[in-house]
Design a protein around this motif. Structure first.
Motif, PDB file in Angstrom:
ATOM      1  N   ASP A  35      21.851 -13.183  13.280  1.00 48.30           N
ATOM      2  CA  ASP A  35      20.788 -14.210  13.674  1.00 48.30           C
ATOM      3  C   ASP A  35      19.565 -13.927  12.156  1.00 48.30           C
ATOM      4  OD1 ASP A  35      17.852 -14.722  13.722  1.00 48.30           O
ATOM      5  OD2 ASP A  35      17.671 -13.960  15.922  1.00 48.30           O
ATOM      6  N   LYS A  36      19.821 -14.054  11.216  1.00 48.93           N
ATOM      7  CA  LYS A  36      19.356 -13.897   9.932  1.00 48.93           C
ATOM      8  C   LYS A  36      17.593 -14.091  10.020  1.00 48.93           C
ATOM      9  CE  LYS A  36      19.554 -14.371   4.720  1.00 48.93           C
ATOM     10  NZ  LYS A  36      19.287 -13.415   4.501  1.00 48.93           N
ATOM     11  N   ALA A  37      17.408 -14.863  10.189  1.00 43.64           N
ATOM     12  CA  ALA A  37      16.140 -14.483   9.896  1.00 43.64           C
ATOM     13  C   ALA A  37      15.770 -13.592  10.954  1.00 43.64           C
ATOM     14  CB  ALA A  37      15.800 -15.632  10.596  1.00 43.64           C
ATOM     15  N   GLY A  38      16.110 -13.073  12.354  1.00 48.29           N
ATOM     16  CA  GLY A  38      15.304 -12.186  13.198  1.00 48.29           C
ATOM     17  C   GLY A  38      15.405 -11.226  12.125  1.00 48.29           C
ATOM     18  N   VAL A  39      17.105 -10.669  11.611  1.00 45.48           N
ATOM     19  CA  VAL A  39      17.059  -9.903  10.773  1.00 45.48           C
ATOM     20  C   VAL A  39      15.979  -9.529   9.697  1.00 45.48           C
ATOM     21  CG1 VAL A  39      18.708  -8.185   9.648  1.00 45.48           C
ATOM     22  CG2 VAL A  39      19.622  -9.442  11.651  1.00 45.48           C
ATOM     23  N   ASP A  40      15.982 -10.128   9.603  1.00 44.14           N
ATOM     24  CA  ASP A  40      15.188 -10.217   8.059  1.00 44.14           C
ATOM     25  C   ASP A  40      13.703 -10.138   8.234  1.00 44.14           C
ATOM     26  OD1 ASP A  40      16.926 -10.498   6.322  1.00 44.14           O
ATOM     27  OD2 ASP A  40      16.800 -12.247   5.799  1.00 44.14           O
ATOM     28  N   ALA A  41      13.053 -10.911   9.553  1.00 46.37           N
ATOM     29  CA  ALA A  41      11.785 -10.163  10.071  1.00 46.37           C
ATOM     30  C   ALA A  41      11.500  -8.839  10.095  1.00 46.37           C
ATOM     31  CB  ALA A  41      11.330 -11.054  11.588  1.00 46.37           C
ATOM     32  N   VAL A  42      13.113  -8.088  11.101  1.00 43.90           N
ATOM     33  CA  VAL A  42      12.440  -6.324  11.439  1.00 43.90           C
ATOM     34  C   VAL A  42      12.897  -6.299  10.074  1.00 43.90           C
ATOM     35  CG1 VAL A  42      14.094  -4.258  11.443  1.00 43.90           C
ATOM     36  CG2 VAL A  42      14.602  -6.494  13.282  1.00 43.90           C
ATOM     37  N   GLY A  43      13.319  -6.241   8.918  1.00 43.66           N
ATOM     38  CA  GLY A  43      12.544  -5.623   8.013  1.00 43.66           C
ATOM     39  C   GLY A  43      11.358  -5.681   7.169  1.00 43.66           C
ATOM     40  N   GLU A  44      10.748  -7.038   7.349  1.00 46.24           N
ATOM     41  CA  GLU A  44       9.484  -6.840   6.726  1.00 46.24           C
ATOM     42  C   GLU A  44       9.149  -6.495   7.709  1.00 46.24           C
ATOM     43  OE1 GLU A  44       9.396 -11.560   7.388  1.00 46.24           O
ATOM     44  OE2 GLU A  44      10.934 -12.016   5.418  1.00 46.24           O
ATOM     45  N   ALA A  45       8.933  -6.363   8.661  1.00 47.33           N
ATOM     46  CA  ALA A  45       7.737  -5.451   9.983  1.00 47.33           C
ATOM     47  C   ALA A  45       7.917  -4.478   9.108  1.00 47.33           C
ATOM     48  CB  ALA A  45       8.304  -5.846  11.004  1.00 47.33           C
ATOM     49  N   ILE A  46       8.956  -3.019   8.985  1.00 47.65           N
ATOM     50  CA  ILE A  46       8.881  -1.928   8.282  1.00 47.65           C
ATOM     51  C   ILE A  46       9.140  -1.601   6.734  1.00 47.65           C
ATOM     52  CG2 ILE A  46      11.425  -0.109   7.783  1.00 47.65           C
ATOM     53  CD1 ILE A  46      12.636  -1.560  10.113  1.00 47.65           C
ATOM     54  N   MET A  47       9.187  -2.910   6.126  1.00 49.02           N
ATOM     55  CA  MET A  47       8.817  -2.385   4.878  1.00 49.02           C
ATOM     56  C   MET A  47       7.066  -2.889   4.335  1.00 49.02           C
ATOM     57  SD  MET A  47      11.371  -1.910   2.632  1.00 49.02           S
ATOM     58  CE  MET A  47      11.719  -0.880   4.234  1.00 49.02           C
ATOM     59  N   GLY A  48       6.411  -3.714   4.955  1.00 48.10           N
ATOM     60  CA  GLY A  48       4.991  -3.963   5.416  1.00 48.10           C
ATOM     61  C   GLY A  48       4.486  -2.179   5.617  1.00 48.10           C
ATOM     62  N   PHE A  49       5.282  -1.839   6.637  1.00 50.51           N
ATOM     63  CA  PHE A  49       4.714  -0.975   7.472  1.00 50.51           C
ATOM     64  C   PHE A  49       4.274   0.137   6.363  1.00 50.51           C
ATOM     65  CE2 PHE A  49       5.170   3.648   8.842  1.00 50.51           C
ATOM     66  CZ  PHE A  49       4.532   3.832  10.837  1.00 50.51           C
ATOM     67  N   VAL A  50       5.535   0.926   5.231  1.00 47.29           N
ATOM     68  CA  VAL A  50       5.062   1.760   3.855  1.00 47.29           C
ATOM     69  C   VAL A  50       4.501   0.897   3.113  1.00 47.29           C
ATOM     70  CG1 VAL A  50       7.715   2.805   4.824  1.00 47.29           C
ATOM     71  CG2 VAL A  50       7.852   0.911   3.081  1.00 47.29           C
ATOM     72  N   ALA A  51       4.567  -0.368   2.759  1.00 45.46           N
ATOM     73  CA  ALA A  51       4.241  -0.786   2.106  1.00 45.46           C
ATOM     74  C   ALA A  51       2.245  -0.877   2.331  1.00 45.46           C
ATOM     75  CB  ALA A  51       4.166  -2.529   1.845  1.00 45.46           C
ATOM     76  N   ALA A  52       2.105  -0.621   2.664  1.00 41.99           N
ATOM     77  CA  ALA A  52       0.176  -0.684   3.265  1.00 41.99           C
ATOM     78  C   ALA A  52       0.473   1.243   2.858  1.00 41.99           C
ATOM     79  CB  ALA A  52       0.197  -0.307   4.985  1.00 41.99           C
ATOM     80  N   GLN A  53       0.945   1.914   2.641  1.00 47.78           N
ATOM     81  CA  GLN A  53       0.289   2.937   2.890  1.00 47.78           C
ATOM     82  C   GLN A  53       0.838   3.079   0.409  1.00 47.78           C
ATOM     83  OE1 GLN A  53      -1.272   5.078   4.345  1.00 47.78           O
ATOM     84  NE2 GLN A  53      -0.404   3.896   6.583  1.00 47.78           N
ATOM     85  N   GLY A  54       1.266   2.208   0.242  1.00 44.91           N
ATOM     86  CA  GLY A  54       1.181   1.881  -1.455  1.00 44.91           C
ATOM     87  C   GLY A  54       2.643   2.544  -2.176  1.00 44.91           C
ATOM     88  N   ILE A  55       3.507   2.351  -1.068  1.00 43.14           N
ATOM     89  CA  ILE A  55       5.045   2.541  -1.309  1.00 43.14           C
ATOM     90  C   ILE A  55       5.627   1.105  -1.655  1.00 43.14           C
ATOM     91  CG2 ILE A  55       6.952   3.275  -1.159  1.00 43.14           C
ATOM     92  CD1 ILE A  55       5.843   4.859   1.824  1.00 43.14           C
ATOM     93  N   GLN A  56       6.665   1.718  -2.539  1.00 42.63           N
ATOM     94  CA  GLN A  56       7.327   0.403  -3.306  1.00 42.63           C
ATOM     95  C   GLN A  56       8.174   0.073  -2.834  1.00 42.63           C
ATOM     96  OE1 GLN A  56       8.691   1.064  -7.804  1.00 42.63           O
ATOM     97  NE2 GLN A  56       9.919  -0.781  -7.944  1.00 42.63           N
ATOM     98  N   THR A  57       7.991  -1.374  -2.869  1.00 36.44           N
ATOM     99  CA  THR A  57       9.861  -2.283  -2.293  1.00 36.44           C
ATOM    100  C   THR A  57      10.380  -2.905  -2.545  1.00 36.44           C
ATOM    101  OG1 THR A  57       8.228  -4.202  -0.871  1.00 36.44           O
ATOM    102  CG2 THR A  57       7.843  -1.607   0.170  1.00 36.44           C
ATOM    103  N   GLY A  58      11.256  -3.301  -2.400  1.00 34.52           N
ATOM    104  CA  GLY A  58      12.104  -4.468  -2.634  1.00 34.52           C
ATOM    105  C   GLY A  58      13.110  -5.294  -2.399  1.00 34.52           C
ATOM    106  N   ARG A  59      12.846  -5.570  -2.353  1.00 30.23           N
ATOM    107  CA  ARG A  59      14.598  -6.752  -1.229  1.00 30.23           C
ATOM    108  C   ARG A  59      15.509  -7.442  -1.993  1.00 30.23           C
ATOM    109  NH1 ARG A  59      11.839 -10.567   3.372  1.00 30.23           N
ATOM    110  NH2 ARG A  59      13.658 -11.719   3.607  1.00 30.23           N
TER     111      ARG A  59
END
Length: 388
Positions: A35-59
């Protein structure tokens, strides 16, 4: 405990609830491996959590699996980076999260993937944000979140290898064992797909003309599973089978998937050869069988360098109120990829859970904070070491 360690312990305790909220959000997102869409949605949620603290993210975009997400914190000390990693895919079908959403009962959290291994990902994200906010000494930190571990990491392996090369140590946040221990040894595992061809025929009028691919498959299942031995620690399981056209047709096609596990890296090639030799045998006249590798896990083998990191981690865990050591487990994980590169790897650093891959999967919520503290203290102490 020094002042920096005390600040870290307090910060994690104060912000644990935010990480648990993240855990609930990602458990309630279906993320089966396909379920690529769901797997990526989880990744986006996690990256959003860390990016909110100014952490650099990549994909890194992947066509056949969930994308590979990274978060990076530049080091405040010199030296090689540390890799915190984990996977966000689960074995569950789409719709499971609606049927069994995140729930808590008697100190345990339940839901698809809650322990294996979304809790570990939420824990890693919390530790990354703690270092971003507090500015305490740390080596460069890389957090990698992949999306196809449950099917043998066919697409994400290059990303894991790239992230691990040159690392001082790897902490893989698979669930802590029921014993509370981390994992310092694992078997290797290989997934195969076998395809059979036969000859179709009417099962009543023309039975003798037919050549049953299903019968060929059945005979080879017995031969493959007979490769299982207790010493060395080898097991072969055929976990999926399919085939045929109809009940009244001699089956012209069939297929199965094979799970091979082994402990000694030196046994790998010989065991593959045995799987292929069974495939080449004629079990039913005028049938064929072809086998391909569709996923692979490498073993985790204990090394002196791993022992050094384990000693540091267990000392940090003790400071967080945990008594644990390393143990061998017969299951596989992506930690084998990093260990095979020669990088000291400690696996199962995530919160403790059990009954993975079942509707009884659970997480011991009381272990979330101390496991996060153990990881964070380990990072602080690695910043003080001679290779920092």
């Amino acid at each position: 405990m020094n002042a920096d360690e005390a600040r870290m312990m307090n910060y994690l305790a104060e912000h644990e609830g935010e990480a648990i909220d993240l855990l609930e959000r990602i458990v309630n997102i279906d993320s089966g491996s396909y379920d690529k869409a769901g797997v990526d949605a989880v990744g986006e949620a996690i990256m959003g959590f860390v990016a909110a603290q100014g952490i650099q993210t990549g994909r890194e975009a992947l066509d056949t699996a969930g994308d590979a997400f990274t978060a990076r914190l530049p080091g405040t000390t010199n030296g090689a980076h540390l890799l915190l990693m984990g996977h966000r895919d689960t074995v569950f079908k789409t719709g499971e999260a609606k049927v069994r959403p995140y729930t808590v009962k008697d100190g345990r959290a339940y839901g698809p993937g809650v322990a294996d291994m979304k809790a570990g990902l939420a824990m890693n994200a919390l530790v990354m944000t703690a270092f971003a906010k507090l500015g305490l000494p740390h080596p460069p930190l890389v957090m990698l979140v992949t999306g196809d571990e449950e099917i043998g990491t066919p697409a994400s392996r290059p990303a894991i290898e790239a992230a691990a090369r040159g690392a001082r140590a790897v902490f893989n946040a698979e669930p802590g064992r029921v014993s509370g221990n981390v994992v310092t040894g694992r078997r290797g595992g290989i997934f195969f797909r076998a395809a059979f061809t036969g000859r179709a025929a009417h099962a009543g009028l023309d039975y003798e003309y037919g050549r049953s691919a299903i019968l060929a498959l059945a005979r080879k299942i017995e031969a493959w599973t007979a490769l299982t031995t207790k010493d060395p620690d080898v097991s072969v399981n055929v976990g999926l089978v399919s085939g045929g056209l109809s009940v009244n047709t001699v089956a012209p096609v069939a297929a199965c998937e094979i799970d091979l596990r082994y402990g000694n890296p030196a046994d790998r090639d010989g065991l593959i050869a045995k799987i292929m030799a069974v495939a080449a045998e004629i079990s039913v006249e005028d049938t064929t069988c072809t086998v391909e590798i569709i996923g692979e896990f490498l073993p985790v083998v204990t090394t002196p360098e791993q022992d050094t990191v384990l000693a540091l981690y267990t000392g940090a865990a003790a400071q967080a109120g945990l008594t644990l050591t390393g143990e061998f487990t017969r299951s596989c994980a992506d930690s084998g990829i990093t260990a095979a590169l020669g990088v000291p790897t400690i696996c199962a650093t995530g919160p403790v859970g059990g009954r993975a891959h079942s509707d009884e999967e659970y997480l011991e919520l009381t272990t979330f904070l101390p496991r996060a503290q153990a990881l964070a203290l380990s990072i602080l102490r690695l910043a003080e070491g001679p290779d920092a």
